[in-house]
Design a protein around this motif. Sequence first.
Motif, PDB file in Angstrom:
ATOM      1  N   ASN A 267      -1.739  -6.709  -6.391  1.00 29.92           N
ATOM      2  CA  ASN A 267      -3.001  -7.234  -6.898  1.00 29.92           C
ATOM      3  C   ASN A 267      -3.412  -6.393  -8.092  1.00 29.92           C
ATOM      4  O   ASN A 267      -2.637  -5.527  -8.537  1.00 29.92           O
ATOM      5  CB  ASN A 267      -4.091  -7.274  -5.807  1.00 29.92           C
ATOM      6  N   ALA A 268      -4.584  -6.613  -8.613  1.00 23.90           N
ATOM      7  CA  ALA A 268      -4.980  -5.937  -9.849  1.00 23.90           C
ATOM      8  C   ALA A 268      -5.157  -4.438  -9.673  1.00 23.90           C
ATOM      9  O   ALA A 268      -4.981  -3.677 -10.628  1.00 23.90           O
ATOM     10  CB  ALA A 268      -6.267  -6.554 -10.393  1.00 23.90           C
ATOM     11  N   ALA A 269      -5.519  -3.994  -8.477  1.00 32.57           N
ATOM     12  CA  ALA A 269      -5.770  -2.569  -8.242  1.00 32.57           C
ATOM     13  C   ALA A 269      -4.932  -2.060  -7.072  1.00 32.57           C
ATOM     14  O   ALA A 269      -5.376  -1.235  -6.283  1.00 32.57           O
ATOM     15  CB  ALA A 269      -7.249  -2.336  -7.982  1.00 32.57           C
ATOM     16  N   ALA A 270      -3.715  -2.536  -6.975  1.00 33.45           N
ATOM     17  CA  ALA A 270      -2.863  -2.211  -5.837  1.00 33.45           C
ATOM     18  C   ALA A 270      -2.323  -0.789  -5.920  1.00 33.45           C
ATOM     19  O   ALA A 270      -2.136  -0.228  -7.000  1.00 33.45           O
ATOM     20  CB  ALA A 270      -1.697  -3.197  -5.774  1.00 33.45           C
ATOM     21  N   SER A 271      -2.060  -0.219  -4.756  1.00 35.02           N
ATOM     22  CA  SER A 271      -1.325   1.041  -4.651  1.00 35.02           C
ATOM     23  C   SER A 271      -1.051   1.295  -3.174  1.00 35.02           C
ATOM     24  O   SER A 271      -1.493   0.540  -2.304  1.00 35.02           O
ATOM     25  CB  SER A 271      -2.089   2.218  -5.278  1.00 35.02           C
ATOM     26  N   SER A 272      -0.382   2.390  -2.897  1.00 30.70           N
ATOM     27  CA  SER A 272      -0.051   2.731  -1.509  1.00 30.70           C
ATOM     28  C   SER A 272      -1.286   3.058  -0.687  1.00 30.70           C
ATOM     29  O   SER A 272      -1.197   3.181   0.545  1.00 30.70           O
ATOM     30  CB  SER A 272       0.922   3.911  -1.484  1.00 30.70           C
ATOM     31  N   HIS A 273      -2.441   3.194  -1.315  1.00 29.63           N
ATOM     32  CA  HIS A 273      -3.670   3.440  -0.554  1.00 29.63           C
ATOM     33  C   HIS A 273      -3.951   2.309   0.438  1.00 29.63           C
ATOM     34  O   HIS A 273      -4.735   2.469   1.364  1.00 29.63           O
ATOM     35  CB  HIS A 273      -4.865   3.596  -1.502  1.00 29.63           C
ATOM     36  N   GLU A 274      -3.288   1.162   0.246  1.00 29.17           N
ATOM     37  CA  GLU A 274      -3.441   0.026   1.162  1.00 29.17           C
ATOM     38  C   GLU A 274      -3.186   0.435   2.615  1.00 29.17           C
ATOM     39  O   GLU A 274      -3.732  -0.167   3.548  1.00 29.17           O
ATOM     40  CB  GLU A 274      -2.474  -1.083   0.757  1.00 29.17           C
ATOM     41  N   PHE A 275      -2.383   1.490   2.816  1.00 24.58           N
ATOM     42  CA  PHE A 275      -2.013   1.908   4.167  1.00 24.58           C
ATOM     43  C   PHE A 275      -2.837   3.090   4.666  1.00 24.58           C
ATOM     44  O   PHE A 275      -2.419   3.800   5.587  1.00 24.58           O
ATOM     45  CB  PHE A 275      -0.514   2.236   4.202  1.00 24.58           C
ATOM     46  N   HIS A 276      -4.028   3.275   4.088  1.00 25.79           N
ATOM     47  CA  HIS A 276      -4.808   4.464   4.426  1.00 25.79           C
ATOM     48  C   HIS A 276      -5.239   4.510   5.890  1.00 25.79           C
ATOM     49  O   HIS A 276      -5.426   5.588   6.443  1.00 25.79           O
ATOM     50  CB  HIS A 276      -6.036   4.561   3.517  1.00 25.79           C
ATOM     51  N   THR A 277      -5.390   3.361   6.538  1.00 30.43           N
ATOM     52  CA  THR A 277      -5.860   3.370   7.929  1.00 30.43           C
ATOM     53  C   THR A 277      -4.741   3.616   8.934  1.00 30.43           C
ATOM     54  O   THR A 277      -5.015   3.911  10.104  1.00 30.43           O
ATOM     55  CB  THR A 277      -6.572   2.052   8.289  1.00 30.43           C
ATOM     56  N   VAL A 278      -3.480   3.476   8.517  1.00 29.49           N
ATOM     57  CA  VAL A 278      -2.360   3.606   9.466  1.00 29.49           C
ATOM     58  C   VAL A 278      -1.410   4.744   9.122  1.00 29.49           C
ATOM     59  O   VAL A 278      -0.543   5.084   9.924  1.00 29.49           O
ATOM     60  CB  VAL A 278      -1.556   2.285   9.550  1.00 29.49           C
ATOM     61  N   PHE A 279      -1.556   5.341   7.961  1.00 26.01           N
ATOM     62  CA  PHE A 279      -0.566   6.279   7.451  1.00 26.01           C
ATOM     63  C   PHE A 279      -0.388   7.486   8.373  1.00 26.01           C
ATOM     64  O   PHE A 279       0.740   7.828   8.772  1.00 26.01           O
ATOM     65  CB  PHE A 279      -0.959   6.741   6.044  1.00 26.01           C
ATOM     66  N   GLU A 280      -1.473   8.147   8.729  1.00 27.84           N
ATOM     67  CA  GLU A 280      -1.364   9.363   9.538  1.00 27.84           C
ATOM     68  C   GLU A 280      -0.841   9.060  10.935  1.00 27.84           C
ATOM     69  O   GLU A 280      -0.030   9.822  11.489  1.00 27.84           O
ATOM     70  CB  GLU A 280      -2.717  10.060   9.611  1.00 27.84           C
ATOM     71  N   GLN A 281      -1.276   7.961  11.506  1.00 28.18           N
ATOM     72  CA  GLN A 281      -0.824   7.615  12.852  1.00 28.18           C
ATOM     73  C   GLN A 281       0.664   7.295  12.861  1.00 28.18           C
ATOM     74  O   GLN A 281       1.398   7.689  13.777  1.00 28.18           O
ATOM     75  CB  GLN A 281      -1.636   6.440  13.391  1.00 28.18           C
TER      76      GLN A 281
ATOM     77  N   PRO B 251      -5.943  -1.186  12.688  1.00 26.09           N
ATOM     78  CA  PRO B 251      -4.869  -0.200  12.477  1.00 26.09           C
ATOM     79  C   PRO B 251      -4.118   0.196  13.740  1.00 26.09           C
ATOM     80  O   PRO B 251      -2.883   0.308  13.707  1.00 26.09           O
ATOM     81  CB  PRO B 251      -5.606   1.005  11.872  1.00 26.09           C
ATOM     82  N   HIS B 252      -4.807   0.424  14.852  1.00 27.76           N
ATOM     83  CA  HIS B 252      -4.119   0.879  16.058  1.00 27.76           C
ATOM     84  C   HIS B 252      -3.188  -0.203  16.597  1.00 27.76           C
ATOM     85  O   HIS B 252      -2.049   0.080  17.010  1.00 27.76           O
ATOM     86  CB  HIS B 252      -5.141   1.283  17.112  1.00 27.76           C
ATOM     87  N   GLU B 253      -3.651  -1.443  16.564  1.00 29.04           N
ATOM     88  CA  GLU B 253      -2.817  -2.545  17.026  1.00 29.04           C
ATOM     89  C   GLU B 253      -1.614  -2.741  16.108  1.00 29.04           C
ATOM     90  O   GLU B 253      -0.503  -3.056  16.564  1.00 29.04           O
ATOM     91  CB  GLU B 253      -3.629  -3.830  17.113  1.00 29.04           C
TER      92      GLU B 253
END
Length: 315
Positions: free
Chosen positions: A69-83, A295-297
Motif C-alpha cells: 500500500n502507500a505506506a507499507a512496511s514490515s511494521h504491519e506485523f507489529h502485533t505478532v512479531f515478538e510472540q 494477534p494471539h489467534e
Amino acid sequence: MKFRKVLGAAVGAVGTTALVNRVLQSRADGFEPLLPGDQRTYRWRGFDVAYTEAGDPDDPDLVLLHGINAAASSHEFHTVFEQLAEEYHVLAPDLPGYGHSDRPPLLYSASLLTTFVRDFLEDEAEDATVVASSLTASYAALAARDVDVDELVLVCPTDSSMGNRNVWVRSLLRSPVVGQALFNLVVSKASIRHFHDDHGYYDVANLSDEIVDYEWQSGHQQGARFAPASFLSGFLDPEGDLGDVLADLDVPTTLVWGEDADITPLSDGRDLANRADATLVVFGDSLLLPHVEHPHEFVDVVQGRTAEIRVENEG
C-alpha cells in the motif's frame, strides 16, 4: 497582461506546492524502525534492503512479508512479531521501495518484487515458513516455485489490486512537484485513517496513533512515492493467476481470511482454497488485517494450533 498574470499565478502555485512538499518531508526526520529486534541490511542488486531479525537462529526460520500500500512496511506485523520470535527465527524485510529500504526512482514491477522475495528466501532463510499479506502473497507463491519453503501462510492473498495498468497515472505520481503533492494527500493522516477504517480494520479503535504516525513518517521519506506509484497504477500486479500457481505448488498452504473483507471477499478465499487444495482459516470481526486485530489467534494459526479457530477447508 492577462497572460502574464496567469503565468505568474501558475509559477506561484507550483512554487508554493514545492515548498509545502519540502516542509512535509522535513517533518519526517527521525524515522526509526518499529519492530523490536536486530536491524540488518541485505544487499540486493544495488539496494540496501532493511530487515528486522529476532529469535533464536537455531529455531525454524519464519519470514514475514508485508502487503503493498502507500505506506507499507514490515511494521504491519507489529502485533505478532515478538510472540512469533519466541518459537521461530523471524526475519521481516521492508520490500525494496518501502519502509527503511532504499527507495530509488525505479519503475517498480511485480517481477522485481517477486525476484527480491525469491532471492531473500534463498540467501537469508532455509526451508522457511513464509507469511505474506495481500498482493505480496502472490510474489511469495511465485517465489516458492524456485526456492524451498516449508509452508505458506497467506493473509487475504490476491493477484489483482488496482485493475488495468495505467502509464498516465504512474507518470503523474512520479512527477516531482504535482506527483509529490498528490502522494502527500494519499499518505496524509486523514487518508491513512480513512483507508484503515474503510478496508483495513474491522474495529478502527484498534488503530493506534503510533501506527498512524509511523505510516505518515514512512510515506514522507525521500523517494517514498515511486513504488506506490507503480502500485496505484496497477504495475505491481503479477502476470500469473494465483490459483494456478498455488495449485501447482507442492507446499502446504494456509489461507487466512477476514470474514468481513470487502476488497478481497471471503468468497474469493473459498474459491482459492478449493482450487489450491489449501486450508482456509476464517477470522470473524476482521477485514484485511486479521493478524493485526487478532494477534494471539493468528500466532496459533502459524504454529499449527487452530482448534479454537474457524477452519472451512482442511486442504
